[in-house]
Design a protein around this motif. Structure first.
Motif, mmCIF file in Angstrom:
data_model
loop_
_atom_site.group_PDB
_atom_site.id
_atom_site.type_symbol
_atom_site.label_atom_id
_atom_site.label_comp_id
_atom_site.label_asym_id
_atom_site.label_seq_id
_atom_site.Cartn_x
_atom_site.Cartn_y
_atom_site.Cartn_z
ATOM 1 N N UNK A 145 -4.460 1.208 -0.249
ATOM 2 C CA UNK A 145 -4.859 -0.206 -0.331
ATOM 3 C C UNK A 145 -6.039 -0.437 -1.268
ATOM 4 N N UNK A 146 -6.313 0.520 -2.138
ATOM 5 C CA UNK A 146 -7.368 0.309 -3.135
ATOM 6 C C UNK A 146 -6.850 -0.211 -4.465
ATOM 7 N N UNK A 147 -5.568 -0.580 -4.490
ATOM 8 C CA UNK A 147 -4.999 -1.129 -5.720
ATOM 9 C C UNK A 147 -5.711 -2.438 -6.070
ATOM 10 N N UNK A 148 -5.971 -2.619 -7.360
ATOM 11 C CA UNK A 148 -6.574 -3.898 -7.770
ATOM 12 C C UNK A 148 -5.603 -5.028 -7.457
ATOM 13 N N UNK A 149 -6.112 -6.133 -6.933
ATOM 14 C CA UNK A 149 -5.218 -7.288 -6.758
ATOM 15 C C UNK A 149 -4.985 -7.977 -8.103
ATOM 16 N N UNK A 150 -3.867 -8.690 -8.185
ATOM 17 C CA UNK A 150 -3.557 -9.445 -9.397
ATOM 18 C C UNK A 150 -3.711 -10.926 -9.060
ATOM 19 N N UNK A 151 -4.439 -11.647 -9.898
ATOM 20 C CA UNK A 151 -4.632 -13.072 -9.648
ATOM 21 C C UNK A 151 -3.890 -13.883 -10.689
ATOM 22 N N UNK A 152 -3.180 -14.876 -10.224
ATOM 23 C CA UNK A 152 -2.417 -15.691 -11.160
ATOM 24 C C UNK A 152 -2.270 -17.101 -10.592
ATOM 25 N N UNK A 153 -2.273 -18.074 -11.487
ATOM 26 C CA UNK A 153 -2.065 -19.465 -11.103
ATOM 27 C C UNK A 153 -0.576 -19.754 -11.334
ATOM 28 N N UNK A 154 0.191 -19.922 -10.259
ATOM 29 C CA UNK A 154 1.641 -20.084 -10.422
ATOM 30 C C UNK A 154 2.037 -21.569 -10.403
ATOM 31 N N UNK A 155 2.791 -22.000 -11.432
ATOM 32 C CA UNK A 155 3.247 -23.409 -11.448
ATOM 33 C C UNK A 155 4.167 -23.673 -10.259
ATOM 34 N N UNK A 156 3.960 -24.779 -9.593
ATOM 35 C CA UNK A 156 4.765 -25.126 -8.421
ATOM 36 C C UNK A 156 6.245 -25.298 -8.748
ATOM 37 N N UNK A 157 6.552 -25.838 -9.928
ATOM 38 C CA UNK A 157 7.960 -26.129 -10.233
ATOM 39 C C UNK A 157 8.670 -24.922 -10.838
ATOM 40 N N UNK A 158 7.999 -23.774 -10.911
ATOM 41 C CA UNK A 158 8.604 -22.602 -11.532
ATOM 42 C C UNK A 158 9.202 -21.670 -10.473
ATOM 43 N N UNK A 159 9.688 -20.522 -10.934
ATOM 44 C CA UNK A 159 10.342 -19.558 -10.040
ATOM 45 C C UNK A 159 9.679 -18.188 -10.147
ATOM 46 N N UNK A 160 9.577 -17.488 -9.024
ATOM 47 C CA UNK A 160 8.869 -16.203 -8.977
ATOM 48 C C UNK A 160 9.360 -15.156 -9.989
ATOM 49 N N UNK A 161 10.692 -14.961 -10.133
ATOM 50 C CA UNK A 161 11.125 -13.861 -11.006
ATOM 51 C C UNK A 161 10.632 -13.993 -12.451
ATOM 52 N N UNK A 162 10.285 -15.219 -12.872
ATOM 53 C CA UNK A 162 9.799 -15.380 -14.240
ATOM 54 C C UNK A 162 8.456 -14.670 -14.426
ATOM 55 N N UNK A 163 7.795 -14.348 -13.315
ATOM 56 C CA UNK A 163 6.488 -13.687 -13.405
ATOM 57 C C UNK A 163 6.560 -12.205 -13.047
ATOM 58 N N UNK A 164 7.735 -11.737 -12.628
ATOM 59 C CA UNK A 164 7.865 -10.334 -12.243
ATOM 60 C C UNK A 164 7.505 -9.353 -13.375
ATOM 61 N N UNK A 165 7.900 -9.642 -14.633
ATOM 62 C CA UNK A 165 7.518 -8.704 -15.698
ATOM 63 C C UNK A 165 5.998 -8.541 -15.806
ATOM 64 N N UNK A 166 5.264 -9.644 -15.666
ATOM 65 C CA UNK A 166 3.806 -9.591 -15.716
ATOM 66 C C UNK A 166 3.245 -8.728 -14.575
ATOM 67 N N UNK A 167 3.853 -8.885 -13.398
ATOM 68 C CA UNK A 167 3.390 -8.123 -12.237
ATOM 69 C C UNK A 167 3.645 -6.634 -12.463
ATOM 70 N N UNK A 168 4.814 -6.338 -13.002
ATOM 71 C CA UNK A 168 5.139 -4.928 -13.225
ATOM 72 C C UNK A 168 4.168 -4.306 -14.222
ATOM 73 N N UNK A 218 0.814 -1.222 0.000
ATOM 74 C CA UNK A 218 0.000 0.000 0.000
ATOM 75 C C UNK A 218 0.851 1.276 0.000
ATOM 76 N N UNK A 219 1.969 1.246 0.715
ATOM 77 C CA UNK A 219 2.828 2.431 0.788
ATOM 78 C C UNK A 219 3.420 2.847 -0.543
ATOM 79 N N UNK A 220 3.386 1.944 -1.521
ATOM 80 C CA UNK A 220 3.972 2.276 -2.821
ATOM 81 C C UNK A 220 2.900 2.556 -3.873
ATOM 82 N N UNK A 221 1.640 2.514 -3.428
ATOM 83 C CA UNK A 221 0.544 2.696 -4.384
ATOM 84 C C UNK A 221 -0.057 4.086 -4.236
#
Lengths: 233, 317
Positions: B34-57, B27-30
């Motif tokens: 805390x009214x920022x829309x949440x992002x929903x994503x189904x993350x593969x268990x065998x994958x790694x978080x940084x591969x999804x960072x571009x999508x989040x950005x 919230x401090x960066x928005x």
């Protein structure tokens, strides 16, 4: 040593004690031996080095990590106005890898309390070590793996992020340097290359290893210590 | 090389395993707190978080207070205040941080348990926790960490990293691409050569055991079979030596090492018996693994893509 060039935990503990004796003669390297219960886990070595920034050109390329003997370099000092100095604190940890069974050099560097990036590591540690050599450590290190031989990893004991020199070549390096002293009957040395190899024992194992690995990232043991402290036996 | 294990559908099921995740911007960066829309994503268990960072950005960019000063490479996520180690697989992070006993998943859901799905994470672009997380500011940091892990696994299995090192440049690149693109067929076309390579007897099982809360990782050299035959040890082994790696067992003849045996050895305070769990349970890919599972079989079918069995210990309530 039971399985040279590999070390057991117990052998590492003995070798670590010998290295610490040696380090106690190096006033610029503050060292500690860490135990977990009565098991030796790692040796930490702390080194502080001011980084002189030249005022004429503040580009990072011109920054210099002060090395021993720099003060004597008068001609340089006249030309370059030495100015706001930053302080690099480098913490080296020597840990026995539970996987590779060889010592691994972990290290962290902070420049004025800011953690160093990989570029900082190359700029302030590796390139400075290169100044005194013909062959570039930088080229050698960068040629290995995805990133080069310097990777990030978790400290096996502390679980916090550190840089480390990848240990997959270490066993080969140590084996190339020397052999373990055997108690067999002396024989004629027909194989010339063999006779040139050094003798490695638990007394000098870490010292020799550090001579090869540590020097790439600015951790130097004074050369006279290598020979004059009774390590020839 | 013949494949004589269970049907490959286990591998497929593990590869397809995913976790529904809700991501909130700190919230401090928005600019709308805390009214920022949440992002929903189904993350593969065998994958790694940084591969999804571009999508989040891409999603959160327009919500940032000061977009100009944000460096997308400084992204990091936390779960209940704990920074998520980006070099650990997502499934492991979930299993160890939620500490959730998967046997009661449905009940948890009904009773409104705090760990119910989706898994809620908070995204940050400032105050990177340098003391907890490795840096992600070089473009190949994730790949480097993954490759180092595969080498380590290879070294444990074979006593050298030759299988990984001898992959052609093209195959090494393909292996990493298969992680980036989450491509099952490409991954196993190469990984089969590494993980199920039976040209040599397997020396050690690549396994790491993660303890709850302290986030402590326990790793030991685990031979695939119990040492039933003392005569196979080299002559005059030092009685003090604790490292079995140095005593190569030439023939895999003993009883297979099981999950229970390894846990009782590595974490004796939580696993008092090799057969029954009373205090804690081993969780792998969100599944409680029976203690009598032979590690060799588990390794061939259920390793994470880096070649390790990353086992999270979940406390029983």
């Amino acid at each position: 040593m039971e399985s040279f060039p590999y070390l057991t935990q117990r052998e590492f503990a003995t070798a670590a004690k010998h290295l610490c004796e040696l380090l106690s003669h190096c006033s610029d390297l503050e060292h500690r031996l860490w135990l977990l219960g009565n098991r030796t886990t790692y040796i930490s070595i702390r080194r502080e080095a001011p980084i002189h920034q030249s005022t004429e050109n503040s580009s990072a390329e011109e920054d210099e990590l002060a090395m021993e003997g720099d003060q004597e370099n008068d001609s340089e000092c006249i030309v370059r106005k030495v100015s706001p100095t930053k302080l690099a604190i480098i913490e080296y940890h020597i840990v026995l890898s539970p996987v590779y069974c060889v010592p691994v050099l972990y290290f962290n560097m902070a420049i004025d309390s800011t953690p160093a990036s990989l570029d900082d590591v190359y700029q302030y540690l590796v390139r400075q070590s290169d100044l005194s050599r013909d062959v570039s450590w930088e080229e050698t290190l960068r040629a290995v793996g995805v990133h080069g031989a310097i990777s990030q990893g978790e400290h096996p004991v502390l679980g916090t992020p550190f840089w480390f020199i990848h240990p997959c070549e270490t066993a080969a390096l140590v084996e190339n340097w020397g052999t373990v002293e055997t108690h067999s009957i002396p024989r004629l040395d027909i194989d010339d290359s063999h006779s040139k190899k050094g003798i490695i024992s638990l007394q000098n194992y870490l010292q020799i290893w550090l001579g090869m690995i540590g020097s790439t990232v600015g951790l130097h043991l004074p050369v006279e210590d290598l020979t004059s402290k009774g390590y020839s036996s | 090389m013949s494949f004589d294990g269970p049907p490959p559908s286990i591998r497929r099921a593990i590869w397809d395993g995913s976790i529904p995740v809700q991501i909130l911007l700190n919230p401090g960066e928005s600019r709308v707190f805390d009214n920022t829309d949440p992002f929903y994503i189904q993350l593969p268990r065998v994958s790694y978080l940084p591969l999804f960072y571009p999508q989040l950005y891409a999603f959160f960019e327009s919500f940032l207070i000061d977009k100009g000063s944000v460096n997308p490479a400084e992204a990091w996520l936390d779960f209940e205040g704990v920074p998520l180690k980006w070099h650990w697989p997502i499934g492991l992070l979930y299993d160890i941080l939620t500490g959730r006993d998967p046997s009661y998943a449905t009940m948890d859901w009904n009773s409104g348990d705090e760990h119910r799905l989706p898994w809620t994470l908070t995204l940050h672009y400032s105050d990177y926790p340098n003391e907890h997380l490795m840096r992600l500011d070089s473009p190949n940091a994730l790949q480097d960490s993954f490759v180092n892990s595969t080498k380590e696994a290879d070294y444990l299995r074979n006593g050298n990293s030759r299988a990984v090192m001898s992959l052609s440049m093209a195959d090494s690149a393909k292996l990493w691409e298969s992680i980036e693109t989450h491509n099952f067929d490409t991954f196993w076309s190469i990984a089969d050569r590494l993980i199920t390579n039976s040209a040599y007897p397997i020396r050690h099982i690549p396994i790491k055991v993660y303890l709850p809360s302290a986030a402590k990782v326990v790793q030991k050299l685990v031979p695939p079979y119990l040492q039933g035959h003392r005569s196979l040890l080299p002559p005059n082994p030092s009685p003090q030596s604790s490292q079995s790696m140095l005593r190569l067992i030439l023939f895999n003849t003993g009883e297979p090492t099981t999950v229970g045996i390894v846990l009782k050895t590595m974490v004796p305070e939580l696993f008092l018996s090799t057969r029954a769990n009373r205090i804690a349970k081993p969780v792998l890919h969100g599944i409680v693994i029976p203690l009598n599972t032979p590690l060799v079989e588990l390794m061939k079918e259920a390793s994470y893509p880096d070649g390790f069995l990353h086992v999270a210990v979940s406390m029983m309530s």
